[in-house]
Design an enzyme around this catalytic site. Sequence first.
Site, PDB file in Angstrom:
ATOM      1  N   ASP A  72     -14.594 -12.502   5.517  1.00  0.00           N
ATOM      2  CA  ASP A  72     -14.334 -11.307   6.315  1.00  0.00           C
ATOM      3  C   ASP A  72     -15.583 -10.438   6.346  1.00  0.00           C
ATOM      4  OD1 ASP A  72     -14.208  -9.350   3.991  1.00  0.00           O
ATOM      5  OD2 ASP A  72     -12.613 -10.730   3.415  1.00  0.00           O
TER       6      ASP A  72
ATOM      7  N   CYS B  47     -17.099 -16.644  -1.754  1.00  0.00           N
ATOM      8  CA  CYS B  47     -16.270 -17.844  -1.771  1.00  0.00           C
ATOM      9  C   CYS B  47     -14.893 -17.447  -2.296  1.00  0.00           C
ATOM     10  CB  CYS B  47     -16.904 -18.879  -2.704  1.00  0.00           C
ATOM     11  SG  CYS B  47     -15.963 -20.409  -2.855  1.00  0.00           S
TER      12      CYS B  47
ATOM     13  N   TRP C 173     -20.082 -16.446  -5.617  1.00  0.00           N
ATOM     14  CA  TRP C 173     -19.069 -15.532  -6.175  1.00  0.00           C
ATOM     15  C   TRP C 173     -17.700 -15.999  -5.698  1.00  0.00           C
ATOM     16  CZ3 TRP C 173     -20.108 -10.489  -8.532  1.00  0.00           C
ATOM     17  CH2 TRP C 173     -18.946  -9.754  -8.799  1.00  0.00           C
TER      18      TRP C 173
ATOM     19  N   ASP D  31     -18.916 -24.629 -11.003  1.00  0.00           N
ATOM     20  CA  ASP D  31     -17.948 -24.360 -12.073  1.00  0.00           C
ATOM     21  C   ASP D  31     -18.118 -25.332 -13.250  1.00  0.00           C
ATOM     22  OD1 ASP D  31     -15.757 -23.545 -13.469  1.00  0.00           O
ATOM     23  OD2 ASP D  31     -14.296 -24.021 -11.911  1.00  0.00           O
TER      24      ASP D  31
ATOM     25  N   GLU E 297     -30.461 -44.205   3.188  1.00  0.00           N
ATOM     26  CA  GLU E 297     -29.726 -42.936   3.323  1.00  0.00           C
ATOM     27  C   GLU E 297     -30.565 -41.769   2.791  1.00  0.00           C
ATOM     28  OE1 GLU E 297     -25.023 -44.123   2.949  1.00  0.00           O
ATOM     29  OE2 GLU E 297     -26.274 -44.302   1.165  1.00  0.00           O
TER      30      GLU E 297
ATOM     31  N   PHE F 269       0.825  -1.212   0.000  1.00  0.00           N
ATOM     32  CA  PHE F 269       0.000   0.000   0.000  1.00  0.00           C
ATOM     33  C   PHE F 269       0.859   1.262   0.000  1.00  0.00           C
ATOM     34  CE2 PHE F 269      -1.853   3.475   2.538  1.00  0.00           C
ATOM     35  CZ  PHE F 269      -3.031   3.695   1.860  1.00  0.00           C
TER      36      PHE F 269
END
Length: 729
Positions: free
Chosen positions: A534, A526, A477, A367, A614, A280
């Site tokens: 976060d 994701c 995303w 994907d 199951e 930065f």
Amino acid sequence: MAISVENGVFHLETANTLYQMKADRFGVFIHLWYGAKTGHTMDYLLDYPDVGFSGNIYEAENQRTYSLNTLPLEYAAGGGCDGDFRIPAVSATNADGSSVLALRFQEYRVKKGKYKIDGLPAVYTDEAEAETLEIILRDDISNVEVCLLYGVLPQADIITRSVSVTNKGNEKVVLERVHSLCMDIPYGDWEWVHFHGKHTMERQMERTALVHGIQESSSTRGASSHQQNPTVLLCEKGCTETSGFCIGAALMYSGGFQTQIELDQLDQVRLVMGINPDTFAWMLEPGESFYAPEVVLSCSEHGLAELSHRFHRILRENVCRGKYKLSERPVLINNWEATYFAFDEKKIEKIAKQASQLGIDMMVLDDGWFGKRDSDMSGLGDWAVNRTKLSGGLGGLSEKINQMGMKFGIWFEPEGISEDSELYRKHPEWVIRIPRRNPVRSRYQLVLDLSNDAVIEYLYYTFSKILREYHIEYVKWDMNRSICDWYTAELPPSRQKEMPHRYILGLYALLERLTNEFPNVLFEGCSGGGGRFDAGMLYYCPQIWCSDNTDAHERTFIQYGTSFFYPTSTVGSHVSAVPNHQTGRITSLKTRAAVAMAGSFGYELDLNQLSDKEKEEVSKQVAAYKRYQKLIYNGLYYRLSNPYKDNMAVWAFMSENRNEILIQGVVFRARSNSLRKRVRLMGLDLEGLYQSEQDGCTYTGQALMSGGILLPRIEGDDAAFEIHLERML
Ligand code: GLA
């Protein structure tokens, strides 16, 4: 009044906490207190020792006892500047090449409501529920002004902090570090808790005593990262889940960050947190301002559970947004671990059909649905449907899924690009790379330059078009690599270090536009699982795929660490096949579901491969999750064991009125000839009488908290259990 000023002392009060600071006689802005409501001005704790090799500011006229190197400062421009040699919160290079900022108090403003930060996510709330304090500090020589922003949310017991820096002079200034949080704590014996990890093993809790010098958790990966999380706890020694003092801070930022803690020569602690200065710098032309991301702060006198509850509530109610913020979420089936890239329409429809029969609400196509995407080596960037796999296109498939009574969701990775793609061939200049150097590949892919407006426009156009054209109710995303080779053709050489932050500003701008335009779409964040888990991403995505590790055993550790700050509703969690694809471990379907239920629940396997028995179990699990979902999302979350120490992971959800408790968990290793395991509950009404749905036994609240409850006798490794208690009296 949450904010008051008496005799020059600023008091920020919440229901249970107090924050104090003041400008002293030299205008130095001093931190006085963050902790319990003492009913006192805490400046009596200030001491002025004569410590050798600690500089004295000129204004102090040879007073050897007045040093910025020993005083608790509210926002340090240290690093040797002004005689403070501890870690700085802010540093800059002035036009004359010097790097001193002698920050002195100028003025303050109190405002109704909570401040916002242009272009960055921030806690939001009704005007009546918060107040803002702005403290202006100034360096008179360079004319740099620092505005410290405090948002006080009394009922939530939360204080937010942010900082803006304005160049009020006539010459350029280069900011090299603008941390969002700086906190000095002169007294106490502190332990540091941080959450480290790796891909498929995120947020592993580590608690250590502080050592003299600087300790750090940080990321320079262009993302908050799998390796460290932008959250930190400082606990006084001995602090437990239910007792002792602790402070927590969560940075609302999804890029590279830095948390540093220094234990200094006088055993004082300084904590700083913000954008990572290693990647930065920011040039401020005259008149320009820079805005740092926000830090969310809280503290508790009663241990970690209470602190977690405050973070859970603020993140869920005042950070997450959109239709799904507080509502129940669809139980989903995702095809990734079921098919990877090898699917076609028929296969997806078959999985969806089976899922719909078991009560699952949504089919998520992962994907591989676009471009030439048969492996992760190509196609990323070409967001046109692959007709070989999906002959009816997205429209055809989504209609069929909808006809089954299910919602349809889809996977995007907007930021990534394969070299083998039409997009790359057309726009090689849109990729992040340094001229004359080869870029670093990761997962065979490169990254688009999100600091470039043309790229943002292209991504907005592409993805908004897909969302407009088809009936898509969920977006995953993704972002599947760390970023390096920072360089953008958009900036001159002198400004290249602005790029990592400009990338995040671009990402946020894009997400803001898309989430506003498509408020009914559930966005799940994701990054190879939890590589960007976060508080910043939660502002756009109310849930995040917690980890690419779906092994129930290892997930208990990941979810344990995640739970210190992040609410259960934000934790994407799926039942997958066994042997588990990441670890090869075999756990029962019951165990996999118990662990996945402590989150936003779903499945990620080919349900057609399951036996009838199951399948029946799955349909019961889906029904159980729907029954408990409100409690799981809105209840108070308690960690009843430490999986690193106790040979079990046990957690509980308790309704706020304390009438209902769901205890779930996994005992790791079976032991012969042993007593049943016992856990003590937390937070109950001592006088209450509680009955277990499983065996009908009743207990007083006091008994459950002091004596605890025995877990069912357990056989086999990684065995899950569930106890549901309801209050009778
Ligand atoms: C990442 C995600 C996975 C899956 C794959 C697809 O690793 O975390 O869940 O979507 O990408 O490539």
